[in-house]
Design a protein around this motif. Structure first.
Motif, PDB file in Angstrom:
ATOM      1  N   TYR A   1      28.238 -17.478  76.385  1.00 54.20           N
ATOM      2  CA  TYR A   1      27.670 -16.133  76.378  1.00 54.20           C
ATOM      3  C   TYR A   1      26.534 -16.091  75.377  1.00 54.20           C
ATOM      4  CZ  TYR A   1      31.799 -14.790  78.984  1.00 54.20           C
ATOM      5  OH  TYR A   1      32.766 -14.696  79.954  1.00 54.20           O
ATOM      6  N   VAL A   2      25.507 -15.299  75.681  1.00 55.42           N
ATOM      7  CA  VAL A   2      24.339 -15.202  74.815  1.00 55.42           C
ATOM      8  C   VAL A   2      24.070 -13.736  74.504  1.00 55.42           C
ATOM      9  CG1 VAL A   2      22.704 -15.199  76.750  1.00 55.42           C
ATOM     10  CG2 VAL A   2      21.942 -15.948  74.519  1.00 55.42           C
ATOM     11  N   ARG A   3      23.661 -13.484  73.280  1.00 47.37           N
ATOM     12  CA  ARG A   3      23.247 -12.132  72.873  1.00 47.37           C
ATOM     13  C   ARG A   3      21.956 -12.256  72.087  1.00 47.37           C
ATOM     14  NH1 ARG A   3      23.824 -10.925  67.519  1.00 47.37           N
ATOM     15  NH2 ARG A   3      25.108 -12.364  66.322  1.00 47.37           N
ATOM     16  N   THR A   4      21.189 -11.197  72.071  1.00 47.69           N
ATOM     17  CA  THR A   4      19.934 -11.175  71.324  1.00 47.69           C
ATOM     18  C   THR A   4      20.229 -10.893  69.857  1.00 47.69           C
ATOM     19  OG1 THR A   4      18.830 -10.322  73.288  1.00 47.69           O
ATOM     20  CG2 THR A   4      17.649 -10.128  71.213  1.00 47.69           C
ATOM     21  N   VAL A   5      19.561 -11.611  68.986  1.00 44.35           N
ATOM     22  CA  VAL A   5      19.668 -11.357  67.549  1.00 44.35           C
ATOM     23  C   VAL A   5      18.685 -10.225  67.245  1.00 44.35           C
ATOM     24  CG1 VAL A   5      19.344 -12.331  65.248  1.00 44.35           C
ATOM     25  CG2 VAL A   5      20.300 -13.737  67.082  1.00 44.35           C
ATOM     26  N   THR A   6      19.198  -9.096  66.820  1.00 46.03           N
ATOM     27  CA  THR A   6      18.379  -7.910  66.574  1.00 46.03           C
ATOM     28  C   THR A   6      18.482  -7.490  65.113  1.00 46.03           C
ATOM     29  OG1 THR A   6      20.210  -6.420  67.109  1.00 46.03           O
ATOM     30  CG2 THR A   6      18.783  -7.085  68.932  1.00 46.03           C
ATOM     31  N   ALA A   7      17.695  -6.497  64.746  1.00 46.34           N
ATOM     32  CA  ALA A   7      17.751  -5.969  63.377  1.00 46.34           C
ATOM     33  C   ALA A   7      19.113  -5.322  63.118  1.00 46.34           C
ATOM     34  CB  ALA A   7      16.638  -4.962  63.151  1.00 46.34           C
ATOM     35  N   ALA A   8      19.711  -4.750  64.171  1.00 45.87           N
ATOM     36  CA  ALA A   8      21.015  -4.120  64.012  1.00 45.87           C
ATOM     37  C   ALA A   8      22.126  -5.159  63.851  1.00 45.87           C
ATOM     38  CB  ALA A   8      21.319  -3.230  65.210  1.00 45.87           C
TER      39      ALA A   8
ATOM     40  N   PRO B   1      18.814 -19.267  80.978  1.00 44.85           N
ATOM     41  CA  PRO B   1      18.745 -20.616  80.426  1.00 44.85           C
ATOM     42  C   PRO B   1      18.365 -20.556  78.948  1.00 44.85           C
ATOM     43  CG  PRO B   1      16.765 -20.151  81.677  1.00 44.85           C
ATOM     44  CD  PRO B   1      17.665 -18.966  81.833  1.00 44.85           C
ATOM     45  N   VAL B   2      19.050 -21.367  78.158  1.00 41.46           N
ATOM     46  CA  VAL B   2      18.817 -21.421  76.718  1.00 41.46           C
ATOM     47  C   VAL B   2      18.665 -22.891  76.343  1.00 41.46           C
ATOM     48  CG1 VAL B   2      19.846 -20.944  74.454  1.00 41.46           C
ATOM     49  CG2 VAL B   2      20.150 -19.324  76.316  1.00 41.46           C
ATOM     50  N   ASN B   3      17.759 -23.183  75.420  1.00 42.40           N
ATOM     51  CA  ASN B   3      17.597 -24.562  74.952  1.00 42.40           C
ATOM     52  C   ASN B   3      18.910 -25.047  74.360  1.00 42.40           C
ATOM     53  OD1 ASN B   3      14.936 -24.550  75.732  1.00 42.40           O
ATOM     54  ND2 ASN B   3      14.146 -24.193  73.674  1.00 42.40           N
TER      55      ASN B   3
ATOM     56  N   PRO C   1      30.666 -16.661  62.895  1.00 41.02           N
ATOM     57  CA  PRO C   1      31.349 -17.956  63.054  1.00 41.02           C
ATOM     58  C   PRO C   1      31.604 -18.237  64.539  1.00 41.02           C
ATOM     59  CG  PRO C   1      32.388 -16.662  61.329  1.00 41.02           C
ATOM     60  CD  PRO C   1      31.385 -15.771  61.990  1.00 41.02           C
ATOM     61  N   GLY C   2      31.341 -19.454  64.950  1.00 37.92           N
ATOM     62  CA  GLY C   2      31.518 -19.830  66.345  1.00 37.92           C
ATOM     63  C   GLY C   2      30.252 -19.673  67.177  1.00 37.92           C
ATOM     64  N   GLU C   3      29.215 -19.047  66.627  1.00 40.70           N
ATOM     65  CA  GLU C   3      27.946 -18.879  67.333  1.00 40.70           C
ATOM     66  C   GLU C   3      26.938 -19.899  66.817  1.00 40.70           C
ATOM     67  OE1 GLU C   3      27.587 -14.161  68.438  1.00 40.70           O
ATOM     68  OE2 GLU C   3      26.738 -14.828  66.556  1.00 40.70           O
ATOM     69  N   TRP C   4      25.936 -20.183  67.633  1.00 41.78           N
ATOM     70  CA  TRP C   4      24.807 -20.994  67.187  1.00 41.78           C
ATOM     71  C   TRP C   4      23.532 -20.329  67.654  1.00 41.78           C
ATOM     72  CZ3 TRP C   4      22.299 -23.483  71.346  1.00 41.78           C
ATOM     73  CH2 TRP C   4      23.027 -23.588  72.511  1.00 41.78           C
ATOM     74  N   GLN C   5      22.508 -20.447  66.837  1.00 40.99           N
ATOM     75  CA  GLN C   5      21.225 -19.794  67.089  1.00 40.99           C
ATOM     76  C   GLN C   5      20.359 -20.715  67.936  1.00 40.99           C
ATOM     77  OE1 GLN C   5      19.530 -18.390  63.500  1.00 40.99           O
ATOM     78  NE2 GLN C   5      17.857 -17.313  64.488  1.00 40.99           N
ATOM     79  N   ALA C   6      19.716 -20.143  68.956  1.00 41.24           N
ATOM     80  CA  ALA C   6      18.903 -20.947  69.865  1.00 41.24           C
ATOM     81  C   ALA C   6      17.715 -20.141  70.362  1.00 41.24           C
ATOM     82  CB  ALA C   6      19.749 -21.420  71.043  1.00 41.24           C
ATOM     83  N   MET C   7      16.885 -20.810  71.158  1.00 42.01           N
ATOM     84  CA  MET C   7      15.686 -20.198  71.732  1.00 42.01           C
ATOM     85  C   MET C   7      15.876 -20.111  73.248  1.00 42.01           C
ATOM     86  SD  MET C   7      12.604 -19.072  70.945  1.00 42.01           S
ATOM     87  CE  MET C   7      12.022 -19.814  69.451  1.00 42.01           C
ATOM     88  N   PRO C   8      15.518 -18.963  73.863  1.00 45.84           N
ATOM     89  CA  PRO C   8      15.553 -18.889  75.327  1.00 45.84           C
ATOM     90  C   PRO C   8      14.602 -19.936  75.906  1.00 45.84           C
ATOM     91  CG  PRO C   8      15.237 -16.714  74.382  1.00 45.84           C
ATOM     92  CD  PRO C   8      15.111 -17.699  73.267  1.00 45.84           C
TER      93      PRO C   8
ATOM     94  N   VAL D   1      19.370 -27.408  72.220  1.00 43.36           N
ATOM     95  CA  VAL D   1      19.246 -27.796  70.814  1.00 43.36           C
ATOM     96  C   VAL D   1      19.199 -26.529  69.958  1.00 43.36           C
ATOM     97  CG1 VAL D   1      17.803 -29.027  69.154  1.00 43.36           C
ATOM     98  CG2 VAL D   1      17.975 -29.850  71.508  1.00 43.36           C
ATOM     99  N   PRO D   2      20.103 -26.398  68.974  1.00 47.71           N
ATOM    100  CA  PRO D   2      20.054 -25.230  68.087  1.00 47.71           C
ATOM    101  C   PRO D   2      18.699 -25.125  67.390  1.00 47.71           C
ATOM    102  CG  PRO D   2      22.103 -26.423  67.792  1.00 47.71           C
ATOM    103  CD  PRO D   2      21.225 -27.274  68.667  1.00 47.71           C
ATOM    104  N   ASP D   3      18.248 -23.884  67.178  1.00 53.29           N
ATOM    105  CA  ASP D   3      16.928 -23.635  66.609  1.00 53.29           C
ATOM    106  C   ASP D   3      17.011 -22.466  65.642  1.00 53.29           C
ATOM    107  OD1 ASP D   3      14.244 -23.222  66.073  1.00 53.29           O
ATOM    108  OD2 ASP D   3      13.641 -23.025  68.165  1.00 53.29           O
ATOM    109  N   GLU D   4      16.673 -22.704  64.395  1.00 46.85           N
ATOM    110  CA  GLU D   4      16.706 -21.654  63.365  1.00 46.85           C
ATOM    111  C   GLU D   4      15.702 -20.535  63.642  1.00 46.85           C
ATOM    112  OE1 GLU D   4      18.825 -21.317  60.791  1.00 46.85           O
ATOM    113  OE2 GLU D   4      19.915 -23.060  61.556  1.00 46.85           O
ATOM    114  N   GLU D   5      14.668 -20.823  64.432  1.00 43.18           N
ATOM    115  CA  GLU D   5      13.656 -19.814  64.772  1.00 43.18           C
ATOM    116  C   GLU D   5      14.028 -19.025  66.023  1.00 43.18           C
ATOM    117  OE1 GLU D   5      10.913 -19.214  62.880  1.00 43.18           O
ATOM    118  OE2 GLU D   5      11.780 -20.677  61.488  1.00 43.18           O
ATOM    119  N   GLY D   6      15.102 -19.380  66.677  1.00 41.96           N
ATOM    120  CA  GLY D   6      15.509 -18.734  67.924  1.00 41.96           C
ATOM    121  C   GLY D   6      15.917 -17.287  67.720  1.00 41.96           C
ATOM    122  N   ASN D   7      15.837 -16.523  68.806  1.00 40.44           N
ATOM    123  CA  ASN D   7      16.176 -15.109  68.709  1.00 40.44           C
ATOM    124  C   ASN D   7      17.408 -14.750  69.531  1.00 40.44           C
ATOM    125  OD1 ASN D   7      15.024 -15.399  71.225  1.00 40.44           O
ATOM    126  ND2 ASN D   7      13.834 -13.514  71.113  1.00 40.44           N
ATOM    127  N   VAL D   8      18.223 -15.760  69.902  1.00 38.90           N
ATOM    128  CA  VAL D   8      19.477 -15.501  70.592  1.00 38.90           C
ATOM    129  C   VAL D   8      20.601 -16.248  69.898  1.00 38.90           C
ATOM    130  CG1 VAL D   8      18.422 -15.028  72.837  1.00 38.90           C
ATOM    131  CG2 VAL D   8      19.136 -17.346  72.282  1.00 38.90           C
TER     132      VAL D   8
END
Length: 104
Positions: free
Chosen positions: A53-60, A31-33, A66-73, A35-42
């Motif tokens: 589909y969801v992926r983790t935002v990592t250092a790599a 489950p992911v919120n 484009p086409g993705e949005w940042q959110a919080m689990p 509402v898009p969130d700039e502080e999210g890590n997915v």
């Protein structure tokens, strides 16, 4: 970018708007919120099959493509999370036979 309205549902515990996504790592539901969130890590994207589909935002891979949005689990922000298990996630044996000394 926001998710389509047909993907949005409500959390059964806190009634916050969420979307269910499949993780890109192992295909499990997460489950992911909604509402898009700039502080999210997915990062969430809709595949060609219409599934989120969801992926983790990592250092790599820190960039949001484009086409993705940042959110919080949702597990990180739920105001009424499920109670924690203290037995390591294993169920207790019910109706088990009491161990006794071995006899021939």
């Amino acid at each position: 970018m926001k998710p389509a309205s047909h993907h949005v549902t409500r959390c059964r515990r806190c009634t916050a708007p969420i979307v269910w996504c499949l993780t890109s790592a192992n295909g499990r539901r997460q489950p992911v919120n909604a509402v898009p969130d700039e502080e999210g890590n997915v990062a969430v994207m809709q595949g060609a099959d219409g599934v989120l589909y969801v992926r983790t935002v990592t250092a790599a891979r820190p960039d949001i493509r484009p086409g993705e949005w940042q959110a919080m689990p949702h597990h990180a922000t739920c105001t009424s999370p499920p109670p924690r298990r203290n037995n390591g996630g294993q169920r207790a044996a019910s109706g088990a036979v009491r161990p006794g000394p071995w006899q021939r």
